[in-house]
Design a protein around this motif. Structure first.
Motif, PDB file in Angstrom:
ATOM      1  N   GLY A 178       0.791  -0.150  48.639  1.00  0.00           N
ATOM      2  CA  GLY A 178       0.633   1.033  49.554  1.00  0.00           C
ATOM      3  C   GLY A 178       0.472   0.964  51.006  1.00  0.00           C
ATOM      4  O   GLY A 178       0.155   1.928  51.667  1.00  0.00           O
ATOM      5  N   GLN A 179       0.837  -0.320  51.767  1.00  0.00           N
ATOM      6  CA  GLN A 179       0.639  -0.314  52.843  1.00  0.00           C
ATOM      7  C   GLN A 179       2.095  -0.332  53.628  1.00  0.00           C
ATOM      8  O   GLN A 179       3.090  -0.587  53.127  1.00  0.00           O
ATOM      9  N   ARG A 180       2.075   0.714  54.484  1.00  0.00           N
ATOM     10  CA  ARG A 180       3.265   1.089  55.258  1.00  0.00           C
ATOM     11  C   ARG A 180       3.624  -0.267  56.058  1.00  0.00           C
ATOM     12  O   ARG A 180       2.887  -0.651  57.040  1.00  0.00           O
ATOM     13  N   LEU A 181       4.897  -0.787  56.023  1.00  0.00           N
ATOM     14  CA  LEU A 181       5.304  -1.838  56.641  1.00  0.00           C
ATOM     15  C   LEU A 181       5.853  -1.607  57.783  1.00  0.00           C
ATOM     16  O   LEU A 181       5.803  -2.229  59.085  1.00  0.00           O
ATOM     17  N   GLU A 226      11.617   4.459  55.723  1.00  0.00           N
ATOM     18  CA  GLU A 226      10.056   3.660  55.749  1.00  0.00           C
ATOM     19  C   GLU A 226       9.975   2.544  54.669  1.00  0.00           C
ATOM     20  O   GLU A 226      10.659   2.764  53.536  1.00  0.00           O
ATOM     21  N   TYR A 227       9.370   1.462  55.102  1.00  0.00           N
ATOM     22  CA  TYR A 227       9.157   0.356  54.053  1.00  0.00           C
ATOM     23  C   TYR A 227       7.545   0.250  53.762  1.00  0.00           C
ATOM     24  O   TYR A 227       6.993   0.202  54.712  1.00  0.00           O
ATOM     25  N   TRP A 228       7.346   0.207  52.455  1.00  0.00           N
ATOM     26  CA  TRP A 228       6.060   0.097  52.000  1.00  0.00           C
ATOM     27  C   TRP A 228       5.887  -0.944  51.083  1.00  0.00           C
ATOM     28  O   TRP A 228       6.689  -1.525  50.259  1.00  0.00           O
ATOM     29  N   SER A 229       4.708  -1.653  51.055  1.00  0.00           N
ATOM     30  CA  SER A 229       4.341  -2.734  50.266  1.00  0.00           C
ATOM     31  C   SER A 229       3.981  -2.047  48.855  1.00  0.00           C
ATOM     32  O   SER A 229       3.709  -0.934  48.724  1.00  0.00           O
ATOM     33  N   VAL A 246       9.780  -4.615  48.213  1.00  0.00           N
ATOM     34  CA  VAL A 246       9.302  -3.469  48.973  1.00  0.00           C
ATOM     35  C   VAL A 246       9.829  -2.251  48.499  1.00  0.00           C
ATOM     36  O   VAL A 246      10.731  -2.066  47.728  1.00  0.00           O
ATOM     37  N   GLU A 279      11.385   1.247  49.476  1.00  0.00           N
ATOM     38  CA  GLU A 279      12.201   1.898  50.749  1.00  0.00           C
ATOM     39  C   GLU A 279      12.137   3.504  50.299  1.00  0.00           C
ATOM     40  O   GLU A 279      12.585   3.808  49.433  1.00  0.00           O
TER      41      GLU A 279
END
Length: 80
Positions: free
Chosen positions: A55-58, A49-52, A28, A30
């Motif tokens: 580009g999807q915010r997790l 924030e954690y993103w895939s 991911v 961070e």
């Protein structure tokens, strides 16, 4: 006393774990941000924030306590 996933955990621990269902190591992104204007209504704080990788915010983790964060969000929504 501390909270864990909606259960109160302390000396009188009544939360019982059913065991871990799954654990995975996944890549991911961070992102750690400093946000806020430095006023009581919008204090300076850290937001993570954690993103895939696509580009999807997790997830968003705000360093405000849950009570202060809830009040802040409620006030923000009122101002919309």
């Amino acid at each position: 006393m501390r909270r864990r996933e909606g259960a109160v955990v302390g000396k009188e621990n009544t939360a019982h774990s059913k065991g871990v269902g799954s654990v995975k190591v996944i890549p991911v992104i961070e992102v750690v941000l400093t946000v806020g204007r430095g006023v009581p209504e919008d204090p300076v704080r850290t937001v993570t924030e954690y993103w895939s990788l696509d580009g999807q915010r997790l997830s968003i983790v705000d360093s405000l306590s849950p009570e202060i964060l809830e009040e802040f969000v409620d006030n923000f929504i009122k101002d919309l």
